[in-house]
Design a protein around this motif. Structure first.
Motif, PDB file in Angstrom:
ATOM      1  N   ALA A 102      21.454 -33.259  -8.128  1.00 12.52           N
ATOM      2  CA  ALA A 102      21.056 -32.098  -8.823  1.00 12.52           C
ATOM      3  C   ALA A 102      20.815 -30.905  -8.186  1.00 12.52           C
ATOM      4  O   ALA A 102      20.304 -31.294  -6.647  1.00 12.52           O
ATOM      5  CB  ALA A 102      20.855 -32.290 -10.654  1.00 12.52           C
ATOM      6  N   VAL A 125      21.884 -29.299 -12.819  1.00 10.30           N
ATOM      7  CA  VAL A 125      23.394 -28.949 -12.844  1.00 10.30           C
ATOM      8  C   VAL A 125      23.638 -30.235 -11.665  1.00 10.30           C
ATOM      9  O   VAL A 125      23.714 -30.381 -10.267  1.00 10.30           O
ATOM     10  CB  VAL A 125      23.769 -27.658 -11.719  1.00 10.30           C
ATOM     11  N   PHE A 126      24.382 -30.952 -12.221  1.00 10.54           N
ATOM     12  CA  PHE A 126      25.063 -32.064 -11.798  1.00 10.54           C
ATOM     13  C   PHE A 126      26.228 -32.000 -10.891  1.00 10.54           C
ATOM     14  O   PHE A 126      26.859 -32.024 -11.969  1.00 10.54           O
ATOM     15  CB  PHE A 126      24.316 -33.492 -12.212  1.00 10.54           C
ATOM     16  N   ASN A 127      26.576 -32.631  -9.842  1.00 15.26           N
ATOM     17  CA  ASN A 127      27.955 -32.298  -9.121  1.00 15.26           C
ATOM     18  C   ASN A 127      28.467 -33.407  -7.750  1.00 15.26           C
ATOM     19  O   ASN A 127      28.413 -32.831  -7.103  1.00 15.26           O
ATOM     20  CB  ASN A 127      28.281 -30.705  -8.485  1.00 15.26           C
ATOM     21  N   SER A 128      28.103 -34.785  -9.064  1.00 20.62           N
ATOM     22  CA  SER A 128      28.884 -35.741  -7.394  1.00 20.62           C
ATOM     23  C   SER A 128      29.475 -36.447  -8.289  1.00 20.62           C
ATOM     24  O   SER A 128      30.307 -36.585  -9.252  1.00 20.62           O
ATOM     25  CB  SER A 128      27.361 -36.632  -7.626  1.00 20.62           C
ATOM     26  N   THR A 129      29.971 -38.008  -7.808  1.00 27.40           N
ATOM     27  CA  THR A 129      30.556 -38.815  -8.331  1.00 27.40           C
ATOM     28  C   THR A 129      29.727 -39.390  -9.630  1.00 27.40           C
ATOM     29  O   THR A 129      30.541 -40.524 -10.386  1.00 27.40           O
ATOM     30  CB  THR A 129      31.007 -39.804  -6.992  1.00 27.40           C
ATOM     31  N   HIS A 131      27.571 -37.735 -11.200  1.00 17.82           N
ATOM     32  CA  HIS A 131      27.096 -37.543 -12.898  1.00 17.82           C
ATOM     33  C   HIS A 131      27.665 -35.858 -12.075  1.00 17.82           C
ATOM     34  O   HIS A 131      27.479 -35.620 -11.126  1.00 17.82           O
ATOM     35  CB  HIS A 131      25.673 -36.792 -13.266  1.00 17.82           C
ATOM     36  N   ARG A 132      28.500 -35.392 -13.403  1.00 20.02           N
ATOM     37  CA  ARG A 132      28.995 -34.040 -13.913  1.00 20.02           C
ATOM     38  C   ARG A 132      29.053 -33.339 -14.852  1.00 20.02           C
ATOM     39  O   ARG A 132      28.188 -34.409 -15.797  1.00 20.02           O
ATOM     40  CB  ARG A 132      30.349 -34.337 -13.543  1.00 20.02           C
ATOM     41  N   THR A 134      25.751 -30.687 -16.678  1.00 19.26           N
ATOM     42  CA  THR A 134      23.830 -29.813 -16.603  1.00 19.26           C
ATOM     43  C   THR A 134      23.301 -30.541 -17.661  1.00 19.26           C
ATOM     44  O   THR A 134      23.583 -31.008 -18.426  1.00 19.26           O
ATOM     45  CB  THR A 134      24.375 -28.552 -17.500  1.00 19.26           C
ATOM     46  N   GLY A 157      29.683 -31.750 -19.928  1.00 20.92           N
ATOM     47  CA  GLY A 157      30.219 -32.362 -18.925  1.00 20.92           C
ATOM     48  C   GLY A 157      29.601 -33.945 -19.696  1.00 20.92           C
ATOM     49  O   GLY A 157      29.902 -34.304 -20.807  1.00 20.92           O
TER      50      GLY A 157
END
Length: 192
Positions: A102, A125-129, A131-132, A134, A157
């Motif tokens: 994150a 802020v998570f943006n991966s496979t 977790h997506r 905040t 999310g």
């Protein structure tokens, strides 16, 4: 000696019942047990403060300098009033080269005149496979304490409306320009 009047008996009975309720609460610890967390994770927060020369890898910068009160009221500079804005890397392991999980985006400011102490407000802020979304965190960072808690006050999310606690531990620091926090996050309200 005559017996108690009916109204006195009633008041005595109510008093006895209240006393028993108080004693029963004290016997059970007086508090409800904390339910088990619905989600737990440990991540590492890396803060690299801009020092005038590290433009390429700095992730945080002073947005407002310490106040004159800080410098005049303290023999050890507390940075009272200094505001730092950050966009820091958060990793799965303690090494800066560990897998990123994150970004921590927000600010902290120093809010104690006698010794360094900070107050945080930021989003993970998570943006991966994995977790997506905040997680939003805020609270006092009592720097001198070995472990301190800040609140998880919401999320989006995968963390929609999450609530919980993040326990912070200073895992490493290098002077004024780098520190790493171990963050043990326990969520007690999970809706996704």
């Amino acid at each position: 000696m005559q017996g108690l009047a009916p109204s006195s008996k009633f008041i005595s009975s109510i008093t006895l019942i209240l006393l028993l309720l108080v004693l029963a609460g004290a016997a059970h610890g007086g508090r409800q047990r904390t339910p088990p967390p619905c989600k737990e994770m440990t991540v590492y927060y890396h803060n690299i403060l801009y020092d005038g020369a590290n433009t390429a890898n700095a992730t945080a910068a002073v947005a407002a300098q310490p106040t004159l009160l800080s410098r005049s009221a303290s023999i050890n500079d507390t940075y009272f009033g200094e505001i730092v804005v950050f966009d820091d890397l958060v990793t799965a392991g303690p090494a800066l080269a560990s897998d990123p999980v994150a970004r921590a985006q927000g600010f902290f400011f120093y809010d104690k005149k006698e010794s360094p102490n900070a107050w945080f407000a930021f989003s993970l802020v998570f943006n991966s496979t994995a977790h997506r979304g905040t997680l939003n965190l805020m609270g006092a960072d009592l720097i001198a304490e070995k472990a301190r808690d800040i609140s998880v006050v919401g999320g989006t999310g995968d963390f929609f409306m999450a609530r919980g606690v993040a326990t912070l531990r200073t895992d490493s620091y290098e002077g004024l320009y780098y520190f790493r926090l171990r963050m043990d996050i326990k969520l007690y309200e999970c809706y996704v």
